[in-house]
Design an enzyme around this catalytic site. Structure first.
Site, PDB file in Angstrom:
ATOM      1  N   ASN A 215       0.876  -1.174   0.000  1.00  0.00           N
ATOM      2  CA  ASN A 215       0.000   0.000   0.000  1.00  0.00           C
ATOM      3  C   ASN A 215       0.910   1.219   0.000  1.00  0.00           C
ATOM      4  OD1 ASN A 215      -1.798   2.048   0.468  1.00  0.00           O
ATOM      5  ND2 ASN A 215      -2.415   1.359   2.511  1.00  0.00           N
TER       6      ASN A 215
ATOM      7  N   LYS B 118       0.144   4.223  -0.223  1.00  0.00           N
ATOM      8  CA  LYS B 118      -0.474   5.413   0.396  1.00  0.00           C
ATOM      9  C   LYS B 118      -0.222   6.635  -0.493  1.00  0.00           C
ATOM     10  CE  LYS B 118      -0.180   3.118   4.817  1.00  0.00           C
ATOM     11  NZ  LYS B 118      -0.057   3.188   6.268  1.00  0.00           N
TER      12      LYS B 118
ATOM     13  N   HIS C 157      -9.348   1.084   4.902  1.00  0.00           N
ATOM     14  CA  HIS C 157      -8.077   1.296   5.610  1.00  0.00           C
ATOM     15  C   HIS C 157      -8.319   2.212   6.809  1.00  0.00           C
ATOM     16  CE1 HIS C 157      -4.015   2.441   6.562  1.00  0.00           C
ATOM     17  NE2 HIS C 157      -3.632   1.359   5.903  1.00  0.00           N
TER      18      HIS C 157
ATOM     19  N   GLU D 150      -6.752   4.604   7.937  1.00  0.00           N
ATOM     20  CA  GLU D 150      -6.563   6.041   7.652  1.00  0.00           C
ATOM     21  C   GLU D 150      -7.809   6.617   6.984  1.00  0.00           C
ATOM     22  OE1 GLU D 150      -2.852   5.469   5.586  1.00  0.00           O
ATOM     23  OE2 GLU D 150      -1.952   4.851   7.487  1.00  0.00           O
TER      24      GLU D 150
ATOM     25  N   GLU E 249      -5.256  -5.048  10.384  1.00  0.00           N
ATOM     26  CA  GLU E 249      -4.218  -4.061  10.658  1.00  0.00           C
ATOM     27  C   GLU E 249      -4.519  -3.379  11.991  1.00  0.00           C
ATOM     28  OE1 GLU E 249      -2.218  -2.770   6.726  1.00  0.00           O
ATOM     29  OE2 GLU E 249      -3.928  -1.450   7.033  1.00  0.00           O
TER      30      GLU E 249
ATOM     31  N   GLY F 173       2.686   2.128  10.876  1.00  0.00           N
ATOM     32  CA  GLY F 173       3.639   3.230  10.760  1.00  0.00           C
ATOM     33  C   GLY F 173       4.321   3.588  12.071  1.00  0.00           C
TER      34      GLY F 173
ATOM     35  N   SER G 212       3.683  -2.253  10.357  1.00  0.00           N
ATOM     36  CA  SER G 212       5.130  -2.337  10.596  1.00  0.00           C
ATOM     37  C   SER G 212       5.722  -3.696  10.229  1.00  0.00           C
ATOM     38  CB  SER G 212       5.459  -1.951  12.039  1.00  0.00           C
ATOM     39  OG  SER G 212       5.045  -0.621  12.290  1.00  0.00           O
TER      40      SER G 212
HETATM   41  P1  13P Z   1       3.194   0.248   7.689  1.00  0.00           P
HETATM   42  O1  13P Z   1       3.673  -1.026   7.064  1.00  0.00           O
HETATM   43  O2  13P Z   1       3.930   1.460   7.198  1.00  0.00           O
HETATM   44  O3  13P Z   1       3.108   0.153   9.177  1.00  0.00           O
HETATM   45  O4  13P Z   1       1.680   0.456   7.159  1.00  0.00           O
HETATM   46  C1  13P Z   1       0.808  -0.598   7.218  1.00  0.00           C
HETATM   47  C2  13P Z   1      -0.401  -0.227   6.440  1.00  0.00           C
HETATM   48  O5  13P Z   1      -1.137   0.663   6.814  1.00  0.00           O
HETATM   49  C3  13P Z   1      -0.656  -0.933   5.175  1.00  0.00           C
HETATM   50  O6  13P Z   1      -1.930  -0.658   4.697  1.00  0.00           O
END
Ligand code: 13P
Length: 251
Positions: A9, A11, A96, A98, A168, A174, A214
Site C-alpha cells: 500500500n 499510500k 483502511h 486512515e 491491521e 507506521g 510495521s
Molecule cells: P506500515 O507497514 O507502514 O506500518 O503500514 C501498514 C499499512 O497501513 C498498510 O496498509
C-alpha cells in the site's frame, strides 16, 4: 481460493514517474525471482493505468487504495469502482484505518463500497483493526467482529469468497510497533472462526487473511509462519523494491 499474498500500500507517496520506476524495478526483479505468493501493489489512482501497462498481471496484481461509495455522477474529486476497473486494476483496498479515521468512513459506507467493488469485478482487500484504546480495554475482538459483520456479512458465500481480509491493528501502523506473531495469530484465528460461524468452515478456510502494521523483511517470516496469517499488507516497506522483495521472500 486461499492464497498467500504480499500486498503493498503505497499510500500518498511517489510521483507518477517514481511510481512507474518502482513498478518496473519490481517487475524485473520478480520475473527473475519467481515469488511463492501472490504479489499486489496498491498505488495512487493516477498511477494505476500506467502501472498496469508495465506489470505482468500474472506476476503482480494492481490495486487502488479506495473507491467512491456512489456509482457515478456529481461527486467532484471522487473515483468510482468502475473507473478503477477500467484502468486494468484488479483490486481495491477498502476500509483502511486512515480512511476510517481521516475521511469518516464507517461500516455502512464500506458495505456500499464493497458491493460496488464486487459489482465491477474488483477484489476488495478489506481492512479491519482496533485502535490502541480498544485493545487496552480488551475490546479488540468485539470491534473487529462488528467491522466484519456490519460491512461484509450481507454477502452471499460466493461473493464472500472473493474478499481478502487485512487485519491491521491501528497501533502497529507506521509506528514500528509490530503485533507479536502470537497476537497476530490469535486475532487471525478469531477472524477465521467468526467467518466460519457465518459461512461455514469450508468457506472460512478459503479466505486469505493478511496482517498489516510495521511488517518488514526482518519480521515477515515469523508473522507469516502462523497458520492463519496468509501474508501481509505492507505500507512503508513497500516503497523500496529491496524491502518489499525481502518480505515477499519470506514465503
Ligand atoms: P506500515 O507497514 O507502514 O506500518 O503500514 C501498514 C499499512 O497501513 C498498510 O496498509
Amino acid at each position: 481460493m486461499r492464497q498467500n499474498i504480499v500486498a503493498g500500500n503505497w499510500k500518498m507517496n511517489k510521483t507518477l514517474r517514481e511510481g512507474v520506476e518502482l513498478a518496473k524495478e519490481l517487475q524485473n526483479a520478480l520475473q527473475a525471482e519467481k515469488p511463492n505468493c501472490r504479489v499486489i501493489i496498491g498505488t495512487p489512482f493516477i498511477h494505476l493505468s500506467e502501472v498496469c501497462k508495465i506489470v505482468d498481471p500474472e506476476l503482480i496484481g494492481v490495486s487502488a487504495q479506495n473507491c467512491a461509495h456512489h456509482e457515478s455522477g456529481a461527486y467532484t474529486g471522487e473515483v468510482s469502482a468502475e473507473m478503477v476497473k477500467s484502468t486494468g486494476a484488479g483490486y481495491v483496498i477498502l476500509g483502511h484505518s486512515e480512511r476510517r479515521a481521516y475521511y469518516h468512513e464507517d461500516n455502512a459506507m464500506l458495505k456500499t463500497k464493497t458491493d460496488l467493488a464486487l459489482k465491477n469485478g474488483l477484489t476488495p482487500i478489506f481492512c479491519i483493526g482496533e485502535v490502541l484504546e480498544e485493545r487496552e480495554a480488551n475490546k479488540h475482538f468485539e470491534i473487529v467482529k462488528s467491522q466484519i459483520e456490519e460491512s461484509l456479512f450481507h454477502l452471499s458465500a460466493d461473493d464472500f469468497k472473493k474478499i481478502v481480509i487485512a487485519y491491521e491493528p491501528v497501533w502497529a501502523i507506521g509506528t514500528g510497533k509490530t503485533a507479536t506473531p502470537e497476537q497476530a495469530q490469535e486475532m487471525h484465528a478469531f477472524i477465521r472462526k467468526t467467518l466460519a460461524g457465518k459461512y461455514g468452515q469450508e468457506v472460512a478456510n478459503e479466505i486469505s487473511i493478511l496482517y498489516g502494521g510495521s511488517c518488514k523483511p526482518s519480521n515477515a517470516r515469523e508473522l507469516f509462519a502462523n497458520p492463519d496469517v496468509d501474508g501481509g499488507l505492507i505500507g512503508g516497506a513497500s516503497l523500496k523494491a529491496d524491502d518489499f522483495r525481502g518480505i515477499i521472500a519470506a514465503f
